[in-house]
Design an enzyme around this catalytic site. Structure first.
Site, PDB file in Angstrom:
ATOM      1  N   HIS A  76      -3.458  70.166 -46.289  1.00  0.00           N
ATOM      2  CA  HIS A  76      -3.155  71.387 -47.028  1.00  0.00           C
ATOM      3  C   HIS A  76      -3.077  71.113 -48.521  1.00  0.00           C
ATOM      4  O   HIS A  76      -3.110  69.973 -48.952  1.00  0.00           O
ATOM      5  CB  HIS A  76      -1.831  71.998 -46.533  1.00  0.00           C
ATOM      6  CG  HIS A  76      -1.978  72.735 -45.226  1.00  0.00           C
ATOM      7  ND1 HIS A  76      -0.900  73.152 -44.494  1.00  0.00           N
ATOM      8  CD2 HIS A  76      -3.076  73.132 -44.532  1.00  0.00           C
ATOM      9  CE1 HIS A  76      -1.335  73.762 -43.383  1.00  0.00           C
ATOM     10  NE2 HIS A  76      -2.642  73.751 -43.397  1.00  0.00           N
ATOM     11  N   SER A  96      -7.252  76.207 -41.419  1.00  0.00           N
ATOM     12  CA  SER A  96      -6.258  76.656 -42.392  1.00  0.00           C
ATOM     13  C   SER A  96      -6.629  76.372 -43.836  1.00  0.00           C
ATOM     14  O   SER A  96      -5.939  76.787 -44.759  1.00  0.00           O
ATOM     15  CB  SER A  96      -4.893  76.027 -42.086  1.00  0.00           C
ATOM     16  OG  SER A  96      -5.037  74.617 -42.101  1.00  0.00           O
ATOM     17  N   ASP A 113       4.180  75.944 -45.870  1.00  0.00           N
ATOM     18  CA  ASP A 113       4.306  75.106 -44.687  1.00  0.00           C
ATOM     19  C   ASP A 113       5.730  74.849 -44.223  1.00  0.00           C
ATOM     20  O   ASP A 113       5.942  74.048 -43.336  1.00  0.00           O
ATOM     21  CB  ASP A 113       3.621  73.757 -44.950  1.00  0.00           C
ATOM     22  CG  ASP A 113       2.110  73.901 -45.007  1.00  0.00           C
ATOM     23  OD1 ASP A 113       1.447  72.973 -45.503  1.00  0.00           O
ATOM     24  OD2 ASP A 113       1.599  74.948 -44.553  1.00  0.00           O
TER      25      ASP A 113
END
Lengths: 179, 190
Positions: A96, A56, A122
């Site tokens: 992230h 990701s 998210d």
């Protein structure tokens, strides 16, 4: 043939030497443990080294990359930084990027994250009803990385029998091998 | 008092290409000769010291593990710091101990005075065998307990002369060398 020779070494050892063999093994394990705890203390993060598990964050980080984290209280969280956080109630840390930050005068922050390679932020990953992350959810900020090496950890976790076999083999070797 | 020891009856067989195994077998044989040919008592002080230091180090590490499990990370920070520092200090102490205090000594035998008046005679056997080398350096030293400078006698044994082709230890040859060294030392005047 070789097996007998190895065991012979052990048979010739007296109690103290056998105890020392176990201590030797314990010291090797302890050294690894102390280095890890030392890193925890120095970086301030509960998990100073993590492995990237998903794609990701491509093209910045790929699956299998090793990340080095620090978690200093004084350093503020800013948009654009890459953080590793844990959602409350879940064990797996997520790597992230911080998208939006709300900060109060006393230093309390709320922030929103999104993976570079994801289409949505998210919020879908957070706990039910949670829209923002807090400072306490952060495990650390990425400070450096080593590519590929983490693949070993991923393999060990996917095939636990392999991991136990390797660890058992190493353990037996250390116990039997006389200094 | 020449009692046939277990090792003399059944000498160990080692992998003759493994230098470490050769050294250990020779050390064991020398120790066996010293203890079985004379009525000396083995002193475990040196090894006990090493065990003590290692145990303390491992103890601190186990304590850190348990403490961190009971009081997860941010709270356990100071305790963790202390444990880590102490652990590595202990490792340093252990290294110093093995390098300077132990010095390759693998056997300490005490010749206790029967009457219990005179201090013991302390016999130390130390050895070294460099990696990939075939010269086993053996040093026997004698010291009268309490004071006294140690008397030393050294010899160099070429390992291949003390093991046969299958790697079996030639106990008799080793015993001969050790006893020769012993009588050399015994007859030496200060």
């Amino acid at each position: 043939m070789f097996q007998m020779d190895f065991l012979d070494d052990i048979r010739r050892m007296n109690c103290r030497q056998i105890f020392y063999q176990f201590l030797n093994f314990a010291m090797i394990v302890s050294s690894a443990l102390m280095i890890w705890k030392g890193l925890m203390v120095v970086t301030g993060s509960e998990s100073p080294i993590v492995v990237v598990l998903s794609g990701s964050m491509e093209p910045a980080f790929h699956r299998g990359d090793l990340l080095f984290l620090t978690n200093y209280e004084q350093e503020p969280i800013r948009a654009g930084e890459i953080v590793v956080f844990k959602v409350e109630g879940r064990d797996i840390p997520i790597v992230h990027r911080v998208m939006k930050v709300h900060e109060k005068e006393d230093g309390a922050v709320k922030f929103l994250t999104k993976g570079d390679n994801n289409n949505v932020d998210d919020r879908g990953l957070y706990a039910n009803g949670q829209a923002w992350l807090n400072r306490k959810d952060v495990v650390g900020r990425a400070r450096g990385y080593v590519p590929f090496i983490g693949i070993v950890t991923i393999i060990m976790n996917d095939y636990p029998k392999f991991k136990y076999a390797v660890l058992a083999g190493l353990g037996v070797f250390v116990l039997i091998h006389r200094e | 008092m020449s009692v046939s020891s277990a090792m003399e009856e059944n000498p160990p067989k080692v992998n003759k290409w493994d230098g470490n195994a050769l050294k250990n077998a020779l050390d064991d044989a020398v120790k066996d000769v010293l203890l079985s040919h004379f009525s000396y008592i083995e002193s475990h002080k040196l090894l006990d010291g090493r065990l003590m230091i290692s145990s303390v180090a491992v103890g601190f590490s186990i304590f850190a593990l348990v403490w961190d499990w009971l009081y997860p990370f941010p709270q356990s920070r100071s305790v963790m710091l202390v444990c880590v520092v102490v652990y590595f200090v202990m490792m340093g102490v252990l290294t110093w101990y093995t390098t300077y205090l132990e010095c390759g000594i693998f056997c300490t035998a005490l010749n206790k005075d029967v009457a219990g008046i005179d201090p013991d005679q302390i016999w130390n056997a130390s050895s070294s065998l460099k990696r990939f080398d075939n010269k086993y350096h053996l040093c026997l030293s004698q010291r009268t307990g309490g004071s006294g400078r140690p008397k030393e006698a050294r010899t160099v044994l070429t390992v291949e002369n003390y093991f046969d082709e299958t790697g079996k230890l030639l106990y008799a040859s080793v015993a001969k060398e050790v006893l020769r060294l012993y009588s050399d030392l015994d007859s030496k005047k200060n």
